[in-house]
Design a protein around this motif. Structure first.
Motif, PDB file in Angstrom:
ATOM      1  N   HIS A   1       0.850  -1.190   0.000  1.00  0.00           N
ATOM      2  CA  HIS A   1       0.000   0.000   0.000  1.00  0.00           C
ATOM      3  C   HIS A   1       0.884   1.239   0.000  1.00  0.00           C
ATOM      4  CE1 HIS A   1      -3.755  -2.134   0.568  1.00  0.00           C
ATOM      5  NE2 HIS A   1      -3.100  -2.925   1.396  1.00  0.00           N
TER       6      HIS A   1
ATOM      7  N   GLU B   1       0.403   4.150   1.295  1.00  0.00           N
ATOM      8  CA  GLU B   1       0.413   4.924   2.546  1.00  0.00           C
ATOM      9  C   GLU B   1       1.629   4.607   3.408  1.00  0.00           C
ATOM     10  OE1 GLU B   1      -1.459   7.410   3.963  1.00  0.00           O
ATOM     11  OE2 GLU B   1      -2.284   7.593   1.954  1.00  0.00           O
TER      12      GLU B   1
ATOM     13  N   TRP C   1       5.317  11.218   1.869  1.00  0.00           N
ATOM     14  CA  TRP C   1       5.285  12.025   3.083  1.00  0.00           C
ATOM     15  C   TRP C   1       4.872  13.459   2.791  1.00  0.00           C
ATOM     16  CZ3 TRP C   1       7.854  16.427   4.371  1.00  0.00           C
ATOM     17  CH2 TRP C   1       8.944  16.787   3.578  1.00  0.00           C
TER      18      TRP C   1
ATOM     19  N   ARG D   1       1.084  13.517   2.437  1.00  0.00           N
ATOM     20  CA  ARG D   1       0.447  13.338   3.748  1.00  0.00           C
ATOM     21  C   ARG D   1       0.561  14.603   4.589  1.00  0.00           C
ATOM     22  NH1 ARG D   1       2.804   8.076   3.412  1.00  0.00           N
ATOM     23  NH2 ARG D   1       4.563   8.761   4.657  1.00  0.00           N
TER      24      ARG D   1
ATOM     25  N   ARG E   1      -1.847  17.171   3.258  1.00  0.00           N
ATOM     26  CA  ARG E   1      -3.215  16.791   3.612  1.00  0.00           C
ATOM     27  C   ARG E   1      -3.521  17.137   5.061  1.00  0.00           C
ATOM     28  NH1 ARG E   1      -3.632  10.766   3.762  1.00  0.00           N
ATOM     29  NH2 ARG E   1      -2.650  11.182   5.750  1.00  0.00           N
TER      30      ARG E   1
END
Length: 136
Positions: free
Chosen positions: A107, A109, A115, A118, A121
Motif C-alpha cells: 500500500h 500509505e 510524506w 500526507r 493533507r
C-alpha cells in the motif's frame, strides 16, 4: 579486397552470446519516468532514477535495488543532481509487475515517498473548512 566486398563471408554464423538468468530490463525504456501504482491502483510516484548494485562480488551484471523518486524538476531544467538525502526510495522487492506502469505489492500509505502529500493533507488541506471529508 575490393571496397564492395563484405569484410566477412555472408554465410558465416556469429556466436550466440550467453543469456543472463532472469528478466533483462533496459532502465531507460522500462523503468525511468514510469508511474508507480500501489496494490489499490493508486498512483504513488514516478521513477526518476534507479539504484543499481552488483548481485555479488566479481559479477559484471548489475541488479536494481531501489527505485528513486524526488524533486528533480529543477535539476532537469538547470542541470546537476539533487543531493542523495532528497531521494525517496522504493525497494525493488516491492515491484510486482513491470509494464506500462510499475505495480507495487504494498500500500502506498506506508511508503516514505508520499510524506509530502500526507503532510499537505494534514497541515494545509485539513485546515480548510470542509477539507477533512469528501465533497457531497
Amino acid at each position: 579486397m575490393r571496397r564492395r566486398d563484405p569484410p566477412f563471408p555472408p554465410d558465416e554464423q556469429l556466436p550466440v552470446p550467453p543469456r543472463p538468468a532472469g528478466r533483462v530490463l533496459d532502465a531507460r525504456l522500462h523503468l525511468l519516468d514510469r508511474q508507480l501504482v500501489d496494490v489499490d491502483e493508486v498512483p504513488v510516484a514516478t521513477v526518476d532514477d534507479v539504484e543499481l548494485a552488483p548481485p555479488f562480488e566479481g559479477s559484471p551484471d548489475l541488479v536494481a535495488t531501489n527505485l528513486l523518486s524526488g524533486p528533480v524538476l529543477a535539476t532537469r531544467i538547470f542541470g546537476g543532481r539533487p543531493p542523495r538525502d532528497r531521494w525517496h526510495r522504493v525497494r525493488w522487492a516491492h515491484v510486482t509487475d513491470v509494464g506500462t506502469v510499475l505495480r507495487l505489492g504494498v500500500h502506498g500509505e506506508g511508503l516514505d515517498v508520499l510524506w509530502v502529500e500526507r503532510w499537505l493533507r494534514d497541515h494545509v488541506i485539513g485546515r480548510i473548512p470542509g477539507g477533512r471529508h469528501d465533497p457531497e
